[in-house]
Scaffold this active site. Sequence first.
Site, PDB file in Angstrom:
ATOM      1  N   HIS A 264       8.439   2.009 -53.848  1.00 23.86           N
ATOM      2  CA  HIS A 264       9.353   0.954 -53.391  1.00 23.86           C
ATOM      3  C   HIS A 264      10.796   1.294 -53.718  1.00 23.86           C
ATOM      4  CE1 HIS A 264       8.332  -0.104 -57.586  1.00 23.86           C
ATOM      5  NE2 HIS A 264       9.594  -0.544 -57.648  1.00 23.86           N
ATOM      6  N   ARG A 274      22.866 -10.493 -56.726  1.00 16.03           N
ATOM      7  CA  ARG A 274      21.407 -10.696 -56.774  1.00 16.03           C
ATOM      8  C   ARG A 274      20.950 -10.674 -58.227  1.00 16.03           C
ATOM      9  NH1 ARG A 274      16.900  -7.130 -57.182  1.00 16.03           N
ATOM     10  NH2 ARG A 274      15.245  -7.336 -55.594  1.00 16.03           N
TER      11      ARG A 274
END
Length: 295
Positions: A264, A274
């Site tokens: 990933h 974020r």
Amino acid sequence: MALLRLRNPKGPNAAEIERKIKRGNALRQGSSWWGTRGLLVLLLVALCACAAALWLTSVDSDITETLASQRELISPQPRVYSVPCSEDYDNYKRYPGCTPQKCGRAVTDNVVTREEAQVLRRLAERGLALAGSEGGASILDLHSGALSMGKQFVNIYRDVRGRIQTIIAKTFGLDPTLMYLTKPTFFSRINSTEAQTQHDEYWHPHIDKVTYGSFDYTSLLYLTDYGSDFTGGRFVFMDQNGNRTVEPRAGRVSFFSSGSENLHRVEKVTWGTRYAITVSFTCDPAHAISDPALP
């Protein structure tokens, strides 16, 4: 004399009418030619646009599938996507009741509330304001920073960690008492600031079991919303047949087996900030750590 004027095809009125007829025919022919040509041009443009769209799809497989969008609420049951376990596990010591027998990834919005996520975000902002990097990515180890955050953090973290551990065990058919918290477990803050060091380059593909060694199960608790708090920053599972993305949502928990079946990366954040918490678990008691605690 009047009759002769009517029958004379070369009279001034007849000549004018004939010229207008010829001109109208010419205009219609030209209009028809340009109309046909215009349609061909539009058709070519449409074909080029379709070809470009296909090409973009082939080179940017991020759009293959969205496992969870920010707009949807995944509750009460987690959304589970099963994948075959990698052969890497043959090289690791097995722990019955914990070592993955089935692998995959899952997403749920039913473990942590948005209100709890907001509290944790405020704690993360406070802690990272003191210990953050000047680059685009900062992390704060929850054990090293826990004492400065106080009793509120310790209590809410311990409760949230327990709920995450329970849902991972239930989803993958594990004995939760044989799963152990492991390090690093940390707050992360990512923004669009240019990377200052290699540690700021968070977007590279990686495998948690390879990167951290002790990880057997990884979870991420998102504290901010994709699309309103930041853009970019989606979590991307990189499969052989295309990428599959998770769009962060405050309170959302994404979790997965940590082997190479779940390669990933995180997209670069293009705007905003974020925030997330990574909570990881191991099957090896030798790599176990305790929850953060106050003295």
